[in-house]
Design an enzyme around this catalytic site. Structure first.
Site, mmCIF file in Angstrom:
data_model
loop_
_atom_site.group_PDB
_atom_site.id
_atom_site.type_symbol
_atom_site.label_atom_id
_atom_site.label_comp_id
_atom_site.label_asym_id
_atom_site.label_seq_id
_atom_site.Cartn_x
_atom_site.Cartn_y
_atom_site.Cartn_z
ATOM 1 N N PRO A 143 0.786 -1.245 0.000
ATOM 2 C CA PRO A 143 0.000 0.000 0.000
ATOM 3 C C PRO A 143 0.814 1.290 0.000
ATOM 4 O O PRO A 143 0.796 2.064 0.969
ATOM 5 C CB PRO A 143 -0.828 -0.139 1.274
ATOM 6 C CG PRO A 143 0.057 -0.920 2.191
ATOM 7 C CD PRO A 143 0.774 -1.905 1.303
ATOM 8 N N CYS A 144 1.509 1.548 -1.087
ATOM 9 C CA CYS A 144 2.319 2.766 -1.163
ATOM 10 C C CYS A 144 1.464 4.024 -1.147
ATOM 11 O O CYS A 144 1.972 5.108 -0.873
ATOM 12 C CB CYS A 144 3.251 2.730 -2.370
ATOM 13 S SG CYS A 144 2.440 2.486 -3.935
ATOM 14 N N HIS A 145 0.160 3.879 -1.369
ATOM 15 C CA HIS A 145 -0.725 5.044 -1.261
ATOM 16 C C HIS A 145 -0.805 5.546 0.188
ATOM 17 O O HIS A 145 -1.198 6.674 0.425
ATOM 18 C CB HIS A 145 -2.128 4.715 -1.789
ATOM 19 C CG HIS A 145 -2.817 3.615 -1.063
ATOM 20 N ND1 HIS A 145 -2.600 2.277 -1.361
ATOM 21 C CD2 HIS A 145 -3.697 3.636 -0.038
ATOM 22 C CE1 HIS A 145 -3.337 1.530 -0.552
ATOM 23 N NE2 HIS A 145 -4.010 2.333 0.262
#
Length: 181
Positions: A143-145
């Site tokens: 989840p780089c968001h």
């Protein structure tokens, strides 16, 4: 990472968010790319539609694909908070450390690029962390968001900041889309 090699299996899927491409190395997910929903596609726009390349996916691979598809759809519907699909991360040692640290950010929380850099033992590598996240081959699953700017801004996102805001709002990591302006 270039997943065009014949050892990788690519399967396209369309759901209400848009078109996705799953990439498998054996029974592990090693790539998940989002192409959005702005272009016409021959794929069915149903979360439970058969994949375009169902003939390529057989046996144990079919089970893993079905699990990946199901988990993606449940996550995007807000019904699960963590992916359990087996994954394989490709990249340099630094990139792998960044992606593993990012993978450990809990649902509904954010970390800054600086916090990720510190977590992996490179406290001054914020920019390098951003570059590693920009190349994240497992979008959404890793989840780089959830990684934002230290200055309370949203930061960058390979898929665009509009999608980043939408994902963060869905997770209640931010109160509304204007929180990280």
């Amino acid at each position: 990472m270039n997943f065009d090699d014949s050892r990788f299996i690519q399967v396209h899927h369309r759901n209400v968010w848009g078109e996705w491409t799953f990439v498998f190395d054996g029974i592990k997910l090693c790539g998940l790319k989002f192409q959005g929903g702005k272009t016409a596609s021959s794929l069915k726009a149903c979360a439970y539609a058969e994949p375009e390349a169902v003939g390529k996916v057989r046996g144990r691979n079919a089970q893993v694909y079905q699990q990946a598809r199901r988990e993606l759809n449940l996550y995007l519907a807000g019904k699960i908070k963590k992916f359990t699909i087996p994954i394989k991360i490709y990249g340099t040692e630094f990139q792998t450390k960044v992606l593993e640290a990012t993978r450990n950010i809990p649902y509904g929380e954010t970390r800054t690029y600086k916090e990720i850099a510190e977590a992996i033992g490179h406290p001054h590598a914020e920019r390098s962390v951003g570059n590693a996240l920009h190349g994240n081959p497992l979008q959404v699953v890793v989840p780089c968001h959830r990684v934002v700017s230290s200055h309370k801004g949203i930061g960058g996102y390979a898929l665009g900041t509009d999608l980043k805001r939408k994902l963060l709002c869905m997770e209640n990591a931010i109160q509304n889309e204007l929180d990280l302006e």
